[in-house]
Design an enzyme around this catalytic site. Structure first.
Site, PDB file in Angstrom:
ATOM      1  N   GLU A  63      46.686  47.121  42.432  1.00 41.37           N
ATOM      2  CA  GLU A  63      48.139  47.167  42.192  1.00 41.37           C
ATOM      3  C   GLU A  63      48.610  48.614  42.131  1.00 41.37           C
ATOM      4  OE1 GLU A  63      48.461  44.638  38.686  1.00 41.37           O
ATOM      5  OE2 GLU A  63      48.825  42.917  39.973  1.00 41.37           O
ATOM      6  N   GLU A  81      44.928  38.029  44.299  1.00 41.54           N
ATOM      7  CA  GLU A  81      45.197  37.523  42.952  1.00 41.54           C
ATOM      8  C   GLU A  81      46.361  36.552  43.023  1.00 41.54           C
ATOM      9  OE1 GLU A  81      45.742  40.190  39.619  1.00 41.54           O
ATOM     10  OE2 GLU A  81      44.260  41.581  40.429  1.00 41.54           O
TER      11      GLU A  81
END
Ligand code: BG6
Length: 492
Positions: A200, A389
């Site tokens: 991220e 994810e």
């Protein structure tokens, strides 16, 4: 069949949330090792000490700037609980990999804990015991038929680098990371094909201590920190291709669909800006160039990146090989006031969507989010995509006979996988794989709780670290097994 035959089904974990063994076999501390537990309503805190002996804590509220006191050195203090220290003890439970293989996993995504390899981040010598641990993980995966997908940095900046350099704000981090990445590429050559650089990467905006190891989180430092990570990522792509042309290094972005609350054009502009903030990171790392909207923003805000013209050549020449992302649910934005609020990953909060449900932590459950997000990314970059994810945090209950009836998770995943398949089947998106978050229960990143669970396997552990650590298969375990066995044809 809608999905490619070699579709990489699996699940994901992160070292700091799963491994434990935080000080074992020569491992150094990382940024998360000084973060306490929290809850839905109480933020996690970084504990620190000053040279004069004064101690204290700084709360980390996702998405909000925070002030870390000058001269405060993050450190472990007595009387606090640090969930990363034990995680769910994968360090001593490598047999978990057998459970993942039993579900038919084709792929297992995990992160390497940087300070297990180089305890201070930039040591001369490799910590061989740390490397040996990952040898065992990788070799077991391969033996069990699971392709490893390795994240080089999942919020695990070595604490020593945080303290000495204010983390990624200093460009000295670039060669340090390059050495770390090259060490792993050389060591795992022929065994690990798929790599991700920064988990991220846009956490630099939302959670700069975690994403970038920043203690001083000014806009200037965040911009420079992101830039340094872009250059480091480009150098990782270059090194990987040179070491083993078979290796692929991907980007990892926190990404989701963003909706406008009303049809007021001002709200549409707000969506555009929110999307720019999110996609800027992929425009650079995957697209290979700084977009004009971001350069203009920096000029307006007086942000100046260090002058290094070869950085831009590297970024252009070595973009990510594929684009992976996390996606939990959509967000709604508006310029209008008095709207009910919702919460989301990394503090990407917004307005409550009246059409959708949320979980107990206020995260929106959206059955269309994956198709929308996949299309946005495919249309913009035309690079292979990978969902690394996606999942549902829930306070699961273990029944007295050792079962977990998580039909709510199965329903969430069914809808999300349908949405994913639509993007491939109807829209023609090129998708490499799907790794559900999380393969097995582990500590929540956002709250530091155990009770916000995501896994297919329940681990007996509570919010204060009590419990037998015994593993139990949830109902979703068998369900996912038949999803993989049918390559996603049977979601029922
Ligand atoms: C992502 C992270 O932000 O979301 C994971 O990459 C994290 O580390 C996951 O665990 C879910 O978030 P949370 O806060 O519910 O654990």
């Amino acid at each position: 069949m809608s999905l490619r035959e070699d579709f990489l089904w699996g699940g994901a974990t992160a070292a700091n949330q799963y491994e434990g063994g935080y000080d074992q076999d020569g491992k150094g501390l990382n940024a998360i090792d000084v973060m306490t537990n929290g809850s839905h309503t109480t933020p996690r805190q970084v504990t620190w000490k000053k040279a004069d002996g004064q101690t204290g804590t700084t709360p980390l509220v996702w998405g909000k700037p925070f002030a870390f006191p000058k001269d405060a050195i993050p450190t472990i203090l007595d009387d606090y609980y640090y969930p990363s220290h034990t995680g769910t003890d994968f360090y001593h439970h490598l047999e978990d990999l057998g459970l993942l293989a039993e579900m038919g996993f084709k792929c297992y995504r995990f992160s390497i804990n940087w300070s297990r390899i180089f305890p201070n981040g930039d040591d001369e010598q490799v910590n061989q015991a740390g490397l040996a641990f990952y040898d065992r993980v990788v070799d077991t995966c391969l033996r069990l038929g699971m392709e490893p997908l390795v994240t080089l940095s999942h919020y695990e900046t070595p604490l020593s680098l945080v303290i000495r350099y204010n983390g990624w704000s200093d460009r000295k981090m670039i060669p340090i990371f390059e050495k770390y990445a090259k060490t792993l590429f050389n060591h795992f050559k022929g065994r690990v094909k798929y790599w991700l650089t920064f988990n991220e990467i846009n956490a630099m905006d939302h959670a700069p201590y975690m994403g970038g190891g920043l203690l001083d989180t000014s806009a200037q430092n965040r911009a420079q920190g992101a830039h340094n990570q872009f250059v480091a990522s480009a150098l990782a792509v270059k090194a990987a291709h040179e070491i083993d042309p078979n290796m692929q290094v991907g980007q990892m972005l926190a990404c989701s669909a963003i909706y406008t609350y009303t049809c007021d054009p001002k709200d549409a502009l707000k969506v555009m800006e929110a999307q720019q903030n999110e996609l800027f990171y992929a425009d650079v790392q995957t697209g290979g160039r700084y977009p004009e909207y971001r350069l203009k923003k920096y000029a307006r805000e007086g942000i100046v990146l260090e002058d290094c013209s070869e950085d831009y050549e590297l970024i252009a020449k070595y973009p990510a090989d594929f684009l992976s992302f996390s996606c939990y649910g959509s967000h709604v934005v508006t310029t209008h006031e008095n709207t009910a609020q919702a919460e989301g990953n990394l503090g990407m909060n917004g307005v409550k969507n009246p059409y959708l449900e949320t979980n107990a932590w206020g995260w929106t459950i959206d059955p269309y989010c994956l198709r929308l997000t996949l299309n946005t990314l495919w249309d913009r970059y035309h690079k292979p995509l990978w969902i690394v994810e996606n999942g549902l945090g829930w306070s699961d209950e273990l029944t007295p006979d050792g079962k977990v009836h998580d039909d709510y998770r199965i329903n969430y995943l069914k809808a999300n996988l349908k949405s994913m398949k639509d993007a491939v089947e109807i829209d023609g998106v090129d998708l490499l794989g799907y790794t559900m978050w999380s393969a097995i229960d582990l500590v929540s990143n956002g709250t530091g709780e155990m009770k916000k669970r995501y896994g297919f396997v329940y681990v007996d552990r509570d919010d204060r670290g009590n419990g037998s650590l015994k593993r139990y298969k949830k109902d979703s375990f068998d369900w996912y097994k038949q999803v993989i066995a049918t390559n996603g044809e049977n979601l029922d």
